[in-house]
Design an enzyme around this catalytic site. Structure first.
Site, PDB file in Angstrom:
ATOM      1  N   HIS A   1      -9.497  -4.066   9.759  1.00 41.73           N
ATOM      2  CA  HIS A   1      -9.438  -3.868   8.311  1.00 41.73           C
ATOM      3  C   HIS A   1      -9.856  -5.127   7.555  1.00 41.73           C
ATOM      4  O   HIS A   1     -10.196  -5.038   6.371  1.00 41.73           O
ATOM      5  CB  HIS A   1      -8.018  -3.508   7.878  1.00 41.73           C
ATOM      6  CG  HIS A   1      -7.720  -2.034   7.846  1.00 41.73           C
ATOM      7  ND1 HIS A   1      -8.562  -1.111   7.294  1.00 41.73           N
ATOM      8  CD2 HIS A   1      -6.632  -1.332   8.270  1.00 41.73           C
ATOM      9  CE1 HIS A   1      -8.008   0.096   7.384  1.00 41.73           C
ATOM     10  NE2 HIS A   1      -6.842  -0.008   7.975  1.00 41.73           N
TER      11      HIS A   1
ATOM     12  N   GLU B   1     -10.059   3.855   6.106  1.00 42.85           N
ATOM     13  CA  GLU B   1      -9.264   4.332   7.248  1.00 42.85           C
ATOM     14  C   GLU B   1     -10.111   5.066   8.288  1.00 42.85           C
ATOM     15  O   GLU B   1      -9.953   4.850   9.487  1.00 42.85           O
ATOM     16  CB  GLU B   1      -8.098   5.199   6.776  1.00 42.85           C
ATOM     17  CG  GLU B   1      -7.064   4.443   5.932  1.00 42.85           C
ATOM     18  CD  GLU B   1      -6.461   3.224   6.623  1.00 42.85           C
ATOM     19  OE1 GLU B   1      -6.638   3.066   7.855  1.00 42.85           O
ATOM     20  OE2 GLU B   1      -5.815   2.405   5.931  1.00 42.85           O
TER      21      GLU B   1
ATOM     22  N   ALA C   1       1.608  -0.095  10.767  1.00 44.94           N
ATOM     23  CA  ALA C   1       1.341  -1.498  10.474  1.00 44.94           C
ATOM     24  C   ALA C   1       0.520  -1.568   9.198  1.00 44.94           C
ATOM     25  O   ALA C   1       0.019  -0.544   8.708  1.00 44.94           O
ATOM     26  CB  ALA C   1       0.572  -2.161  11.613  1.00 44.94           C
ATOM     27  N   MET C   2       0.370  -2.791   8.667  1.00 45.28           N
ATOM     28  CA  MET C   2      -0.315  -2.962   7.381  1.00 45.28           C
ATOM     29  C   MET C   2      -1.203  -4.190   7.407  1.00 45.28           C
ATOM     30  O   MET C   2      -0.794  -5.256   7.843  1.00 45.28           O
ATOM     31  CB  MET C   2       0.737  -3.067   6.275  1.00 45.28           C
ATOM     32  CG  MET C   2       0.148  -3.228   4.895  1.00 45.28           C
ATOM     33  SD  MET C   2      -0.858  -1.786   4.426  1.00 45.28           S
ATOM     34  CE  MET C   2      -2.078  -2.572   3.384  1.00 45.28           C
ATOM     35  N   GLU C   3      -2.418  -4.003   6.886  1.00 43.81           N
ATOM     36  CA  GLU C   3      -3.494  -4.991   7.042  1.00 43.81           C
ATOM     37  C   GLU C   3      -3.530  -6.074   5.966  1.00 43.81           C
ATOM     38  O   GLU C   3      -4.595  -6.659   5.733  1.00 43.81           O
ATOM     39  CB  GLU C   3      -4.839  -4.244   7.049  1.00 43.81           C
ATOM     40  CG  GLU C   3      -5.247  -3.614   5.695  1.00 43.81           C
ATOM     41  CD  GLU C   3      -4.920  -2.144   5.549  1.00 43.81           C
ATOM     42  OE1 GLU C   3      -3.979  -1.668   6.233  1.00 43.81           O
ATOM     43  OE2 GLU C   3      -5.581  -1.461   4.742  1.00 43.81           O
ATOM     44  N   ASN C   4      -2.405  -6.406   5.321  1.00 47.61           N
ATOM     45  CA  ASN C   4      -2.388  -7.445   4.280  1.00 47.61           C
ATOM     46  C   ASN C   4      -3.246  -8.638   4.685  1.00 47.61           C
ATOM     47  O   ASN C   4      -3.163  -9.114   5.811  1.00 47.61           O
ATOM     48  CB  ASN C   4      -0.958  -7.923   4.054  1.00 47.61           C
ATOM     49  CG  ASN C   4       0.037  -6.791   4.008  1.00 47.61           C
ATOM     50  OD1 ASN C   4      -0.064  -5.941   3.158  1.00 47.61           O
ATOM     51  ND2 ASN C   4       0.954  -6.754   4.976  1.00 47.61           N
TER      52      ASN C   4
ATOM     53  N   HIS D   1      -6.844  -2.255  15.031  1.00 47.08           N
ATOM     54  CA  HIS D   1      -7.066  -1.513  13.779  1.00 47.08           C
ATOM     55  C   HIS D   1      -6.792  -2.406  12.562  1.00 47.08           C
ATOM     56  O   HIS D   1      -7.622  -2.520  11.666  1.00 47.08           O
ATOM     57  CB  HIS D   1      -6.159  -0.277  13.767  1.00 47.08           C
ATOM     58  CG  HIS D   1      -6.242   0.557  12.539  1.00 47.08           C
ATOM     59  ND1 HIS D   1      -7.003   1.694  12.463  1.00 47.08           N
ATOM     60  CD2 HIS D   1      -5.667   0.413  11.313  1.00 47.08           C
ATOM     61  CE1 HIS D   1      -6.886   2.225  11.251  1.00 47.08           C
ATOM     62  NE2 HIS D   1      -6.078   1.465  10.536  1.00 47.08           N
ATOM     63  N   GLU D   2      -5.618  -3.033  12.558  1.00 49.14           N
ATOM     64  CA  GLU D   2      -5.269  -3.858  11.392  1.00 49.14           C
ATOM     65  C   GLU D   2      -6.206  -5.051  11.292  1.00 49.14           C
ATOM     66  O   GLU D   2      -6.616  -5.437  10.201  1.00 49.14           O
ATOM     67  CB  GLU D   2      -3.811  -4.310  11.462  1.00 49.14           C
ATOM     68  CG  GLU D   2      -2.796  -3.184  11.601  1.00 49.14           C
ATOM     69  CD  GLU D   2      -2.963  -2.048  10.618  1.00 49.14           C
ATOM     70  OE1 GLU D   2      -3.428  -2.282   9.491  1.00 49.14           O
ATOM     71  OE2 GLU D   2      -2.656  -0.893  10.993  1.00 49.14           O
TER      72      GLU D   2
ATOM     73  N   GLU E   1       0.850  -1.180   0.000  1.00 54.67           N
ATOM     74  CA  GLU E   1       0.000   0.000   0.000  1.00 54.67           C
ATOM     75  C   GLU E   1       0.890   1.235   0.000  1.00 54.67           C
ATOM     76  O   GLU E   1       1.849   1.288   0.756  1.00 54.67           O
ATOM     77  CB  GLU E   1      -0.897   0.048   1.243  1.00 54.67           C
ATOM     78  CG  GLU E   1      -1.937   1.169   1.150  1.00 54.67           C
ATOM     79  CD  GLU E   1      -2.916   1.189   2.331  1.00 54.67           C
ATOM     80  OE1 GLU E   1      -2.745   0.412   3.282  1.00 54.67           O
ATOM     81  OE2 GLU E   1      -3.836   2.006   2.266  1.00 54.67           O
TER      82      GLU E   1
END
Ligand code: TRP
Ligand code: ZN
Length: 871
Positions: free
Chosen positions: A310, A329, A271-274, A306-307, A130
């Site tokens: 998502h 978001e 962080a990232m929600e992959n 949060h992640e 992202e």
């Protein structure tokens, strides 16, 4: 025709602008993609097999790339020459309506300092796609409305990369004779390319299990470097709590058999929600009482949730295009805020969230980078991961919950998820689903999506006979590209207190829709005390010059805890604004301080308030928020007046602060709210004693530091010592560094504490720290630790000779070639020049111009600097 009109225009002078209204559906879809990675740290071969289907007659297949080249290209298994590069895009001419396109590329992860795409972090390989990182790995229609089923084969040296992870479910693995091994991962859920992820490396898992309400057994794993697995318990507990909460609160259940989280040290964001493979900055995973403070524990809980959230708000329903970023978001921030509120103290959480909004979003909304939560154009989408899209976006959806009520709002979100599951949706889709599900009309409310700027609501209160007349007038300030604004829908929870009884006759929800409206209330024999925007029901600024006595009354009596906090804040803001602008006679200054002192004394003595709340109530409004009330502002004056008030409160309430410090120091460490509240208040006591009686504060802080069995106490004590002079300061700083030398997250704190300190030499300290052996420009956490703390240290950053501005501009220029995404985050502090007194403003502007004059700036920095200088 003249010569001028045909003169070539240098492409760097014409930034490419992407516009929301130019959206066109994709020419081709990619229902499935198979990815085959031969991984190595400096040369990874990527084979991508795309199954493409035509959506528009005549259109070639346009695939985005960034810094990669085609090694080989096949169509339907055959060599194919009908392709060309158009800038970074690969354009393939295809005759039919469905083809299989196979493309090989080679990337060098260890040379990828931008940390976007496939990169190396301390010997691990990981990805960040992202927003537009996937195109740095392979050629693809890298836009969120192209959803594909991913099959991923990873192969790597087994000794160097014993763990191989990707999205979805693991389906097969095996060893090869040459010392390599492989793993196959299939993700059954179609997803956009920005949610792709892989991780390879030497990692260990902390494991647990979650059973969903329909009985699915989910294997949970948090992958960290060997040795760090003792610090994952809190993250795991947070994950399990979040999974249960989303079932109960939103009816959302997890949808794979595994959920993996990996923590890496080098990461551009939090962080990232992959899908099925969240990748985290270590700072939002690793915690134990010795190395993480209470705020870190809260942040971990919030970001893990949060992640996870998502998975529905972002992954199952994704965004049609990046202008819709707040769709995922804003909603996901609201969901994580609600979760943390339910798991802790709702009013304290609300106060913290509003403090963040005012410190980070209000300045954005009043500056050159102001944009609506759904922007209309961008040059570089990475620049729009902002407090406006995230935090104001959450506030806008929170207002829908106020207007609809919780049950109706839930009917709206059910409808949203039902209708758009598996789709790439728009903010408009969300609003319509809430309207239909909740049965409310949001026609005018939609302006919150299109208009930037923080609305101001002016309050006039009149009383005659038994009738109260409340006149509310709204103005939405002009912002770049939006000179004229329409009235917003502003829901204001309001109560009128009877001074004699200390009570009100029920809360009213006043919904302001016109520019100006009058509301009347009868049955008030005496003029009431107004409590408005309770719970911060709307993200607006209230202009109401209230009597100090009324604010002291509300601070002591309001039954809405947020409103008590707000009354305390307003009391201090009114006083400090008058002080900074020289509007106070000596008598007025004394009277203002007395009122504030009275309110503080009441808060410190009130047995009905818990320490967690008490700790919030005694935090003075921040310098940025104060500066927002003053334009142009002399930042030195704000710091001086705020510190003078602190010193006065420290001195006049010295006995109370000492008693608080003694009492809270006796509370043993635990994570329960009472003990956490005690720790918060303990350091606050030192904060007030420090300017009033530095010697005593140093002694108490040094003792607190020495006795600390947890990071909250230790860091709090060190923070206070950092602002003062003396051997204790040097001793504690050296001890802290020695004690935690092998823990990068704690060394980050060591940098931040010095860069953000009240010490008059903070600027000099920062320059020295930039030369420290532990400092590096290649790790975003370390860069932020030193320089974000510094940019937020108003007195140091705004040094009158412009040295602070020079330091940040030098940083931007040095960092930009390494990591333009992170470099661009340092432009907004300089971009605030219009709000600063003229001498400093000129110095700030000059630094922006110095940056703008450089060739080869990243698109990220170029956009932010250009907008900050203005047309
Ligand atoms: N989607 C992420 C989140 O909010 C944000 C994010 C992760 C991000 N990595 C990024 C934003 C890199 C910009 C650049 O949960
Ligand atoms: Zn997010």
């Amino acid at each position: 025709m003249n010569d001028m009109s045909s003169a070539p225009v240098a492409s760097t002078d014409q930034p490419h602008v992407v516009r929301r209204l130019d959206y066109q559906s994709p020419d081709w879809l990619v229902p499935t993609i198979d990815l085959d990675f031969a991984l190595s740290i400096d040369s990874t071969r990527v084979r991508s097999t795309l199954h493409v289907t035509r959506q528009r007659a005549g259109a070639p297949l346009r695939l985005n790339g960034d810094g990669i080249a085609v090694a080989t290209l096949l169509v339907d298994g055959q060599a194919h020459n009908a392709w060309e590069m158009d800038g970074n895009d690969l354009v393939v001419s295809l005759s039919g309506d469905a083809h299989v396109v196979t493309i090989d590329t080679v990337v060098n992860p260890v040379a990828n300092t931008q940390l976007s795409g496939l990169y190396a972090s301390g010997g691990l390989l990981c990805t960040q796609c992202e927003a537009e990182g996937f195109r740095r790995i392979t050629f693809f229609p890298d836009r969120p409305d192209v959803l594909s089923r991913y099959g991923v084969r990873l192969q790597a040296d087994k000794a160097q990369f014993p763990v191989l992870l990707s999205n979805g479910d693991p389906v097969a693995q095996g060893d090869n004779a040459d010392g390599t091994h492989w793993a196959q991962w299939n993700d059954p859920w179609p997803k956009p390319s920005y949610l792709f992820a892989l991780v390879a490396g030497d990692l260990v898992a902390s494991r647990d299990r979650f059973t969903t309400r329909s009985g699915r057994q989910v294997d949970l794993a948090i992958w960290v470097r060997p040795g760090d697995e003792t610090r994952t318990d809190h993250a795991m507990r947070s994950l399990i709590a979040a999974m249960a909460w989303d079932e109960q609160t939103y009816g959302r259940e997890y949808d794979l058999d595994v959920f993996n989280i990996v923590a890496v040290s080098d990461f551009n964001a939090g962080a990232m929600e992959n899908k099925g493979l969240n990748i985290f900055n270590t700072r939002y995973i690793l915690a134990d009482p010795e190395t993480a403070n209470d705020g870190d524990y809260d942040a971990i809980e919030g970001v893990v949730a949060h992640e996870y959230f998502h998975n529905w708000s972002g992954n199952r329903v994704t965004c049609r295009d990046w202008f819709q970023l707040s769709l995922k978001e804003g909603f996901t921030v609201l969901r994580d805020q609600q979760f943390s509120a339910d798991h802790g103290s709702p009013p304290v959480k609300r106060i913290e969230d509003v403090r963040i909004l005012r410190a980070a979003q209000f300045p954005e909304d009043s500056g050159p980078l102001a944009h609506p939560i759904r922007p209309d154009s961008y040059q570089e989408i990475s620049n729009f991961y902002t407090a406006t899209v995230y935090n104001k976006g959450a506030e806008v959806i929170r207002m829908m919950t106020v207007l609809a009520g919780p049950e109706r709002f839930r009917r709206g979100t059910d409808r949203y998820f039902d209708q758009h599951d598996g789709e790439a949706a728009t903010c408009e889709d969300f609003v319509r689903a809430i309207e239909e599900g909740a049965g409310i009309d949001l026609t005018q409310f939609r302006r919150w999506y299109s208009q930037a700027g923080t609305p101001r609501v002016d309050v006039a209160l009149a009383h005659a006979g038994d009738t109260v007349t409340l006149t509310l007038t709204q103005t939405v300030p002009p912002t770049p590209g939006q000179p004229d604004k329409q009235p917003m829908v502003i829901p204001l929870r309001t109560a009128l207190f009877d001074r004699a009884t200390g009570r009100h006759d029920g809360e009213h929800l006043l919904v302001l829709t016109e520019e100006s409206q009058t509301f009347t209330f009868t049955g008030h024999a005496a003029p009431p005390v107004l409590s408005i925007n309770r719970g911060f029901s709307a993200p607006v600024a209230i202009d109401h010059r209230a009597d100090s006595a009324d604010l002291v009354f509300l601070a002591a009596h309001d039954d809405d805890p947020f409103a008590r906090y707000e009354a305390m804040q307003q009391l201090v803001v009114q006083h400090l604004v008058a002080a900074v602008t020289d509007q106070l006679s000596d008598a007025e200054r004394a009277a203002g301080r007395a009122a504030i002192g009275e309110a503080f004394a009441a808060v410190l003595a009130d047995p009905a308030i818990d320490d967690l709340m008490r700790g919030e109530l005694v935090i003075l409004p921040g310098e940025t928020y104060l500066a927002e009330q003053l334009s142009p502002v002399d930042p030195g004056r704000v710091r001086a007046e705020r510190e003078a008030l602190k010193a006065w409160l420290g001195g006049t309430l010295a006995a109370q602060w000492r008693a608080v410090h003694d009492r809270t120091s006796a509370v043993p460490y635990s994570l329960d709210p009472a003990a956490r509240g005690a720790r918060k208040l303990k350091t606050q006591a030192l904060v007030y004693l420090a300017p009033a009686d530095p010697v005593e504060a140093i002694n108490r802080a040094a003792a607190q530091y020495a006795a600390a069995d947890n990071m909250t106490d230790r860091q709090g004590a060190l923070m206070v010592l950092c602002g003062l002079d003396g051997a204790e300061r040097d001793h504690a700083l050296a001890d802290f560094h020695r004690r935690f030398a092998d823990n990068p997250l704690v060394i980050d704190k060591w940098f931040s504490l010095q860069a953000g300190s009240l010490h008059p030499d903070a600027l000099r300290h920062v320059k020295a720290l930039a030369q420290h052996a532990d400092f590096t420009l290649t790790n975003p956490n370390r860069v932020r630790a030193l320089y974000m703390a510094f940019a937020g240290n108003t007195a140091a950053f705004h040094a009158a000779d412009g040295e602070g501005y020079r330091l940040i501009a030098d940083l931007i220029l040095a960092l930009d070639p390494i990591n333009g995404n992170v470099a661009a985050r340092f432009v907004p502090p300089l971009g605030r020049w219009r709000k600063i007194e003229p001498t400093r403003a000129a110095l700030m502007r000059a630094e922006l111009e110095r940056i703008a004059a450089q060739p080869n700036l990243s698109r990220d920095v170029r956009e932010q600097v250009g907008k900050s200088l203005g047309a």
